[in-house]
Design a protein around this motif. Sequence first.
Motif, PDB file in Angstrom:
ATOM      1  N   SER A  57       0.851  -1.196   0.000  1.00  0.00           N
ATOM      2  CA  SER A  57       0.000   0.000   0.000  1.00  0.00           C
ATOM      3  C   SER A  57       0.882   1.240   0.000  1.00  0.00           C
ATOM      4  O   SER A  57       2.039   1.196   0.408  1.00  0.00           O
ATOM      5  N   ALA A  58       0.322   2.332  -0.473  1.00  0.00           N
ATOM      6  CA  ALA A  58       1.111   3.552  -0.628  1.00  0.00           C
ATOM      7  C   ALA A  58       0.268   4.779  -0.324  1.00  0.00           C
ATOM      8  O   ALA A  58      -0.946   4.758  -0.444  1.00  0.00           O
ATOM      9  N   CYS A  59       0.955   5.841   0.051  1.00  0.00           N
ATOM     10  CA  CYS A  59       0.347   7.162   0.169  1.00  0.00           C
ATOM     11  C   CYS A  59       1.101   8.079  -0.777  1.00  0.00           C
ATOM     12  O   CYS A  59       2.329   8.123  -0.752  1.00  0.00           O
ATOM     13  N   ILE A  60       0.365   8.773  -1.615  1.00  0.00           N
ATOM     14  CA  ILE A  60       0.959   9.742  -2.534  1.00  0.00           C
ATOM     15  C   ILE A  60       0.533  11.125  -2.075  1.00  0.00           C
ATOM     16  O   ILE A  60      -0.647  11.367  -1.841  1.00  0.00           O
ATOM     17  N   ASP A  64      -0.955  19.788  -2.153  1.00  0.00           N
ATOM     18  CA  ASP A  64      -1.773  19.715  -0.935  1.00  0.00           C
ATOM     19  C   ASP A  64      -2.736  18.533  -0.941  1.00  0.00           C
ATOM     20  O   ASP A  64      -3.563  18.402  -0.040  1.00  0.00           O
ATOM     21  N   THR A  65      -2.660  17.667  -1.951  1.00  0.00           N
ATOM     22  CA  THR A  65      -3.576  16.539  -2.088  1.00  0.00           C
ATOM     23  C   THR A  65      -2.859  15.248  -1.749  1.00  0.00           C
ATOM     24  O   THR A  65      -1.690  15.081  -2.077  1.00  0.00           O
ATOM     25  N   SER A  66      -3.569  14.319  -1.086  1.00  0.00           N
ATOM     26  CA  SER A  66      -2.967  13.016  -0.807  1.00  0.00           C
ATOM     27  C   SER A  66      -3.936  11.904  -1.193  1.00  0.00           C
ATOM     28  O   SER A  66      -5.161  12.089  -1.180  1.00  0.00           O
ATOM     29  N   TYR A  67      -3.374  10.766  -1.556  1.00  0.00           N
ATOM     30  CA  TYR A  67      -4.136   9.594  -1.971  1.00  0.00           C
ATOM     31  C   TYR A  67      -3.566   8.381  -1.249  1.00  0.00           C
ATOM     32  O   TYR A  67      -2.356   8.181  -1.253  1.00  0.00           O
ATOM     33  N   ASN A  68      -4.425   7.542  -0.665  1.00  0.00           N
ATOM     34  CA  ASN A  68      -4.002   6.264  -0.113  1.00  0.00           C
ATOM     35  C   ASN A  68      -4.399   5.179  -1.099  1.00  0.00           C
ATOM     36  O   ASN A  68      -5.562   5.106  -1.506  1.00  0.00           O
ATOM     37  N   LEU A  69      -3.432   4.365  -1.480  1.00  0.00           N
ATOM     38  CA  LEU A  69      -3.656   3.332  -2.480  1.00  0.00           C
ATOM     39  C   LEU A  69      -3.349   1.957  -1.908  1.00  0.00           C
ATOM     40  O   LEU A  69      -2.370   1.785  -1.185  1.00  0.00           O
ATOM     41  N   ALA A  70      -4.158   0.974  -2.286  1.00  0.00           N
ATOM     42  CA  ALA A  70      -3.930  -0.420  -1.911  1.00  0.00           C
ATOM     43  C   ALA A  70      -3.549  -1.201  -3.173  1.00  0.00           C
ATOM     44  O   ALA A  70      -3.565  -0.653  -4.283  1.00  0.00           O
ATOM     45  N   ARG A  78      -0.827  15.361 -10.462  1.00  0.00           N
ATOM     46  CA  ARG A  78       0.125  16.388 -10.905  1.00  0.00           C
ATOM     47  C   ARG A  78       1.517  16.081 -10.372  1.00  0.00           C
ATOM     48  O   ARG A  78       1.690  15.730  -9.213  1.00  0.00           O
ATOM     49  N   ALA A  79       2.504  16.243 -11.242  1.00  0.00           N
ATOM     50  CA  ALA A  79       3.899  16.078 -10.836  1.00  0.00           C
ATOM     51  C   ALA A  79       4.679  17.365 -11.035  1.00  0.00           C
ATOM     52  O   ALA A  79       5.892  17.386 -10.876  1.00  0.00           O
ATOM     53  N   ASP A  80       3.970  18.435 -11.387  1.00  0.00           N
ATOM     54  CA  ASP A  80       4.634  19.735 -11.518  1.00  0.00           C
ATOM     55  C   ASP A  80       4.578  20.507 -10.199  1.00  0.00           C
ATOM     56  O   ASP A  80       4.770  21.712 -10.158  1.00  0.00           O
ATOM     57  N   VAL A  81       4.302  19.786  -9.124  1.00  0.00           N
ATOM     58  CA  VAL A  81       4.357  20.289  -7.757  1.00  0.00           C
ATOM     59  C   VAL A  81       5.174  19.283  -6.950  1.00  0.00           C
ATOM     60  O   VAL A  81       5.411  18.163  -7.392  1.00  0.00           O
ATOM     61  N   LYS A  82       5.609  19.676  -5.765  1.00  0.00           N
ATOM     62  CA  LYS A  82       6.359  18.759  -4.910  1.00  0.00           C
ATOM     63  C   LYS A  82       5.489  17.547  -4.589  1.00  0.00           C
ATOM     64  O   LYS A  82       4.304  17.691  -4.294  1.00  0.00           O
ATOM     65  N   GLN A  83       6.057  16.335  -4.681  1.00  0.00           N
ATOM     66  CA  GLN A  83       5.296  15.139  -4.396  1.00  0.00           C
ATOM     67  C   GLN A  83       6.152  14.107  -3.657  1.00  0.00           C
ATOM     68  O   GLN A  83       7.386  14.147  -3.730  1.00  0.00           O
ATOM     69  N   THR A  84       5.464  13.197  -2.946  1.00  0.00           N
ATOM     70  CA  THR A  84       6.126  12.132  -2.201  1.00  0.00           C
ATOM     71  C   THR A  84       5.326  10.846  -2.356  1.00  0.00           C
ATOM     72  O   THR A  84       4.095  10.868  -2.297  1.00  0.00           O
ATOM     73  N   ILE A  85       6.035   9.747  -2.568  1.00  0.00           N
ATOM     74  CA  ILE A  85       5.423   8.422  -2.584  1.00  0.00           C
ATOM     75  C   ILE A  85       5.956   7.696  -1.360  1.00  0.00           C
ATOM     76  O   ILE A  85       7.174   7.597  -1.175  1.00  0.00           O
TER      77      ILE A  85
END
Length: 103
Positions: A57-60, A64-70, A78-85
């Motif tokens: 599972s992951a959190c992206i 200012d938006t986050s997604y929890n994925l299973a 969007r990847a034209d903003v700071k992002q974390t996986i």
Amino acid sequence: MPSENVKSNSKPNAPVDPLNAILCRRVTELRLTPSASLPSAHHYEGTKELLTVTSGSACIRSGDTSYNLAEGDSAYYRADVKQTIENIGTQERVCYLVVTGQS
């Protein structure tokens, strides 16, 4: 630069869909150990990422938006903003990341 907790098998310019091959910039297999994360600075304006989780599972976080994925989930963000996986599970997380240009 990936840490020892992140394994990457990047395939530059690998086409995912022949109709959209020109838009594909990079396909990467990511393996993150539990609690590991992969922060990224913003890419060029209009860049987006498609992440599909094949195990774990992951959190992206994208801006200012986050997604929890299973396992089996995908997110297009969007990847034209700071992002974390981040691996938020207790097992190694395997996913595939496609970086695309403007459509």
